[in-house]
Design a protein around this motif. Sequence first.
Motif, mmCIF file in Angstrom:
data_model
loop_
_atom_site.group_PDB
_atom_site.id
_atom_site.type_symbol
_atom_site.label_atom_id
_atom_site.label_comp_id
_atom_site.label_asym_id
_atom_site.label_seq_id
_atom_site.Cartn_x
_atom_site.Cartn_y
_atom_site.Cartn_z
ATOM 1 N N ARG A 168 15.823 2.302 -1.591
ATOM 2 C CA ARG A 168 14.903 1.935 -0.513
ATOM 3 C C ARG A 168 15.567 0.836 0.297
ATOM 4 O O ARG A 168 15.528 -0.330 -0.072
ATOM 5 N N ILE A 169 16.187 1.226 1.404
ATOM 6 C CA ILE A 169 16.901 0.260 2.235
ATOM 7 C C ILE A 169 16.298 0.158 3.637
ATOM 8 O O ILE A 169 16.767 -0.629 4.452
ATOM 9 N N ASP A 170 15.275 0.953 3.914
ATOM 10 C CA ASP A 170 14.539 0.893 5.179
ATOM 11 C C ASP A 170 13.106 0.471 4.842
ATOM 12 O O ASP A 170 12.548 0.911 3.829
ATOM 13 N N ALA A 171 12.509 -0.346 5.691
ATOM 14 C CA ALA A 171 11.189 -0.876 5.344
ATOM 15 C C ALA A 171 10.426 -1.290 6.589
ATOM 16 O O ALA A 171 10.996 -1.513 7.662
ATOM 17 N N VAL A 172 9.109 -1.381 6.414
ATOM 18 C CA VAL A 172 8.213 -1.948 7.417
ATOM 19 C C VAL A 172 7.554 -3.169 6.795
ATOM 20 O O VAL A 172 6.940 -3.075 5.726
ATOM 21 N N PHE A 173 7.693 -4.318 7.451
ATOM 22 C CA PHE A 173 7.075 -5.565 7.019
ATOM 23 C C PHE A 173 6.027 -5.979 8.044
ATOM 24 O O PHE A 173 6.156 -5.678 9.234
ATOM 25 N N ALA A 174 5.009 -6.703 7.588
ATOM 26 C CA ALA A 174 3.952 -7.149 8.494
ATOM 27 C C ALA A 174 3.521 -8.558 8.138
ATOM 28 O O ALA A 174 3.605 -8.977 6.976
ATOM 29 N N THR A 175 3.058 -9.267 9.145
ATOM 30 C CA THR A 175 2.521 -10.605 8.900
ATOM 31 C C THR A 175 1.198 -10.512 8.144
ATOM 32 O O THR A 175 0.589 -9.440 8.038
ATOM 33 N N GLU A 176 0.747 -11.646 7.653
ATOM 34 C CA GLU A 176 -0.392 -11.686 6.733
ATOM 35 C C GLU A 176 -1.677 -11.138 7.336
ATOM 36 O O GLU A 176 -2.484 -10.520 6.643
ATOM 37 N N ARG A 177 -1.874 -11.316 8.637
ATOM 38 C CA ARG A 177 -3.142 -10.919 9.249
ATOM 39 C C ARG A 177 -3.223 -9.429 9.547
ATOM 40 O O ARG A 177 -4.282 -8.926 9.922
ATOM 41 N N VAL A 178 -2.121 -8.703 9.406
ATOM 42 C CA VAL A 178 -2.130 -7.247 9.582
ATOM 43 C C VAL A 178 -2.638 -6.597 8.302
ATOM 44 O O VAL A 178 -2.194 -6.936 7.206
ATOM 45 N N GLU A 179 -3.560 -5.656 8.428
ATOM 46 C CA GLU A 179 -4.025 -4.898 7.266
ATOM 47 C C GLU A 179 -3.197 -3.620 7.153
ATOM 48 O O GLU A 179 -3.207 -2.779 8.049
ATOM 49 N N ILE A 180 -2.476 -3.479 6.050
ATOM 50 C CA ILE A 180 -1.652 -2.291 5.820
ATOM 51 C C ILE A 180 -2.497 -1.231 5.126
ATOM 52 O O ILE A 180 -3.022 -1.456 4.027
ATOM 53 N N LEU A 181 -2.624 -0.077 5.748
ATOM 54 C CA LEU A 181 -3.457 1.008 5.226
ATOM 55 C C LEU A 181 -2.649 2.029 4.446
ATOM 56 O O LEU A 181 -3.214 2.872 3.746
ATOM 57 N N GLY A 182 -1.341 1.975 4.552
ATOM 58 C CA GLY A 182 -0.459 2.890 3.840
ATOM 59 C C GLY A 182 0.925 2.834 4.443
ATOM 60 O O GLY A 182 1.068 2.603 5.644
ATOM 61 N N CYS A 183 1.968 3.031 3.595
ATOM 62 C CA CYS A 183 3.335 2.951 4.094
ATOM 63 C C CYS A 183 4.270 3.684 3.152
ATOM 64 O O CYS A 183 4.204 3.491 1.927
ATOM 65 N N GLY A 184 5.144 4.510 3.718
ATOM 66 C CA GLY A 184 6.142 5.195 2.922
ATOM 67 C C GLY A 184 6.808 6.306 3.707
ATOM 68 O O GLY A 184 6.571 6.486 4.903
ATOM 69 N N VAL A 185 7.658 7.047 3.030
ATOM 70 C CA VAL A 185 8.379 8.169 3.650
ATOM 71 C C VAL A 185 7.451 9.385 3.684
ATOM 72 O O VAL A 185 6.902 9.778 2.654
ATOM 73 N N PRO A 186 7.261 10.004 4.855
ATOM 74 C CA PRO A 186 6.263 11.066 4.990
ATOM 75 C C PRO A 186 6.735 12.431 4.517
ATOM 76 O O PRO A 186 6.462 13.445 5.168
ATOM 77 N N LYS A 202 0.848 -1.193 0.000
ATOM 78 C CA LYS A 202 0.000 0.000 0.000
ATOM 79 C C LYS A 202 0.882 1.240 0.000
ATOM 80 O O LYS A 202 1.108 1.883 1.027
ATOM 81 N N PRO A 203 1.455 1.609 -1.160
ATOM 82 C CA PRO A 203 2.401 2.735 -1.193
ATOM 83 C C PRO A 203 1.735 4.063 -0.874
ATOM 84 O O PRO A 203 0.608 4.344 -1.291
ATOM 85 N N TRP A 204 2.476 4.864 -0.138
ATOM 86 C CA TRP A 204 2.028 6.198 0.295
ATOM 87 C C TRP A 204 3.274 7.034 0.499
ATOM 88 O O TRP A 204 4.286 6.546 0.989
ATOM 89 N N GLY A 205 3.220 8.306 0.121
ATOM 90 C CA GLY A 205 4.397 9.155 0.325
ATOM 91 C C GLY A 205 5.516 8.813 -0.642
ATOM 92 O O GLY A 205 5.308 8.353 -1.760
ATOM 93 N N ARG A 206 6.747 9.000 -0.180
ATOM 94 C CA ARG A 206 7.935 8.773 -0.997
ATOM 95 C C ARG A 206 8.451 7.346 -0.781
ATOM 96 O O ARG A 206 8.347 6.795 0.317
ATOM 97 N N GLU A 207 9.032 6.766 -1.829
ATOM 98 C CA GLU A 207 9.551 5.404 -1.722
ATOM 99 C C GLU A 207 10.946 5.344 -1.121
ATOM 100 O O GLU A 207 11.214 4.541 -0.218
ATOM 101 N N HIS A 208 11.875 6.163 -1.609
ATOM 102 C CA HIS A 208 13.294 5.999 -1.276
ATOM 103 C C HIS A 208 13.617 6.574 0.097
ATOM 104 O O HIS A 208 13.110 7.627 0.481
ATOM 105 N N THR A 209 14.486 5.870 0.833
ATOM 106 C CA THR A 209 14.732 6.208 2.234
ATOM 107 C C THR A 209 16.131 6.744 2.510
ATOM 108 O O THR A 209 16.439 7.089 3.648
ATOM 109 N N THR A 210 16.991 6.790 1.500
ATOM 110 C CA THR A 210 18.325 7.344 1.710
ATOM 111 C C THR A 210 18.248 8.866 1.813
ATOM 112 O O THR A 210 17.296 9.499 1.368
#
Length: 251
Positions: free
Chosen positions: A205-223, A189-197
């Motif tokens: 993109r070398i920094d990330a948030v991962f979640a198990t299958e049962r977590v619903e991701i509502l958005g993720c990215g660099v703010p 669920k991309p949101w914001g900017r992708e690259h983290t350097t």
Amino acid sequence: MRTDLPDLPASRTEPDGSAIVRVLSYNVRSMRDDVTALARVVRACAPDVVCVQEAPRFFRWRKAAARLARESGLVYVTGGATASGPMILSSLRAHVEHTEDVLLPRTPGLHQRGFATAVLRFGRARLGVLSCHLSIDADERLEQGALLLDKLASLDVPQAVAAGDLNDRPDGRTFGLLAGALQDGWATKPWGREHTTRLGDPEQRIDAVFATERVEILGCGVPMGLAGISEADLRAATDHLPVLAALRIRP
């Protein structure tokens, strides 16, 4: 810098007992830069959980960790020197059920690495959390990726997140290992900017948030572009950009 990025869903508890939780991952470079700017960035993200990498590890490290928590409006949960860098902070909304810091097998000539882990509860919803900073050596990093998956599973919480500085890109072996077993927040669920350097450095993109299958991701990215976050603060705070994710977890 434009500041018109739509916000992620706010932290809240739903009538059905599910919780929307905001998780921030941030490499703070041992707080060697502008801590006031760093705290402003963290506060603007309004996180419930912060997975920190390169937390202070040496002289008076607990005092430095307490300062970052206090100035960011958060509390210290676990990690820092006891995990060789990874640390977890949280808002007062989180109830801490369990914490454990893990030191990983060390390769001579390379830095000691570790995981900071916690099980947090938001109302009736429970979330396992792991903060990591993986090796710069490709072979050691791959071994650490496998250990990360094992440790996350050992928390015995179906809904869990692992966040941090992977020192690897999405086309790398370790990133691929994690993305094959977990949801990659940006890819899901991309949101914001992708690259983290750091701004001005080669875009990766070398920094990330991962979640198990049962977590619903509502958005993720660099703010970048989020109200309250200036480009000047992002440049002054540290040499990485933060990754913010909004997740829905259920009881």
